[in-house]
Design an enzyme around this catalytic site. Structure first.
Site, PDB file in Angstrom:
ATOM      1  N   HIS A   1       1.159   4.339   4.562  1.00  0.00           N
ATOM      2  CA  HIS A   1       0.487   4.999   3.437  1.00  0.00           C
ATOM      3  C   HIS A   1       0.896   6.345   3.372  1.00  0.00           C
ATOM      4  CE1 HIS A   1      -3.108   2.210   4.300  1.00  0.00           C
ATOM      5  NE2 HIS A   1      -2.186   1.454   3.791  1.00  0.00           N
TER       6      HIS A   1
ATOM      7  N   SER B   1       0.777  -1.388   0.131  1.00  0.00           N
ATOM      8  CA  SER B   1       0.008  -0.050   0.155  1.00  0.00           C
ATOM      9  C   SER B   1       0.956   1.244   0.087  1.00  0.00           C
ATOM     10  CB  SER B   1      -0.791  -0.111   1.324  1.00  0.00           C
ATOM     11  OG  SER B   1      -1.960  -0.929   1.057  1.00  0.00           O
TER      12      SER B   1
END
Length: 312
Positions: free
Chosen positions: A230, A178
């Protein structure tokens, strides 16, 4: 004075002199999209890696409650109470290269990269790979495999660094692509900003992209999701977009496509001044951030404790 004398044959035939030949029109060639092969290769590599992970995990050798044992055999998933994402155990992820600050500080720097190829479960893998295809294919077709490959790996590295630096207790075991995917989203935003003049419906595109990014970042507030990876990947990708994803300004034509003897009026430079400013400023910030983060990671030590798994 200065006029060409009429052709005698034209006078004899009673015809007016012929005008000079018109200059042929010139149109720059239409850009040809790149053939996207790297993103599908990354997609396939992640599924192969997950299959190897489940084979190494070998749930039936340690548990009688493995999910889908009758169908998958050795590749069956850990019990739901251990892994709700349909995947392997924490010790298996750690053995294969999951990110853990304590181990990185002890010298296993390769985990900063290896963790982006591992996933906590099948559901985690599917969510990330669908995002990869939706985002990465278009970017590779427009900018080529070299720039998108570098963007993917460096964004993943930025996410790993941020994850380690924010893990003050050193108890997090983190896996997932991610961070790299958020880097692609960040690069899309900076690409829109630095190439602002060539876009139509600029504000609509900007607001749509910001909404997509906000929705994806909001997922990071769920339990056991490593939102620091992230954010780190997004920041790295945002800065890399200014460096790697520049487009020539509207109206620029490469000299190799200009016919010999063709005089172009108001010839434009390839990039605008603000594009150069964004590129060098972002490159300086990015290098300083990586160097400072890596140096801080090597200096600090944390107290070890029982780890828990985070996905990103």
């Amino acid at each position: 004075m200065g006029k060409r004398p009429p052709n005698p044959s034209d006078i004899e035939n009673g015809l007016p002199p012929l005008p000079p030949p018109a200059r042929p029109p010139f149109r720059p060639p239409i850009p040809v999209p790149w053939y996207a092969w790297l993103v599908p290769l990354i997609f396939a590599a992640n599924f192969v890696t997950f299959t190897i992970t489940m084979y190494v995990n070998d749930c039936p050798a340690r548990s009688d409650e493995c999910l889908l044992f009758d169908v998958l055999g050795r590749l069956s998933f850990q019990p739901i109470k251990e892994n709700m994402l349909l995947g392997p155990s924490i010790p298996t992820l750690r053995r294969l290269g999951a990110l853990e600050r304590r181990l990185v500080e002890e010298g296993e720097r390769w985990r900063l990269i290896s963790c982006i190829w591992l996933h906590g479960g099948l559901l985690h893998l599917l969510a990330n790979m669908i995002s990869l295809l939706c985002i990465g294919m278009r970017l590779e077709q427009e900018f080529g495999f070299l720039r998108i490959g570098a963007l993917y790996v460096l964004s993943g590295l930025g996410g790993s660094l941020m994850s380690c630096l924010t893990d003050s207790r050193g108890e997090r075991v983190s896996v997932g692509a991610s961070g790299a995917l958020f880097g692609l989203l960040g690069a899309m935003l900076s690409e829109l900003i630095t190439n602002w003049t060539i876009y139509e419906n600029k504000c609509t595109a900007l607001m749509t992209l910001i909404l997509i990014i906000a929705l994806n970042l909001s997922v990071g507030f769920l339990p056991r999701v490593d939102n620091s990876a992230h954010c780190g990947g997004f920041l790295a990708g945002f800065l890399l977009g200014f460096v790697l994803l520049l487009r020539p300004q509207y109206g620029y034509v490469s000299p190799e496509y200009i016919p010999p003897g063709y005089d172009m009026k108001h010839k434009k430079s390839k990039y605008k001044c603000y594009q150069h400013f964004f590129r060098f400023t972002s490159l300086a910030i990015l290098l300083a951030g990586f160097i400072a983060g890596y140096a801080k990671l090597l200096r600090e030590h944390t107290v070890g404790s029982e780890p828990f798994r985070d996905v990103n």
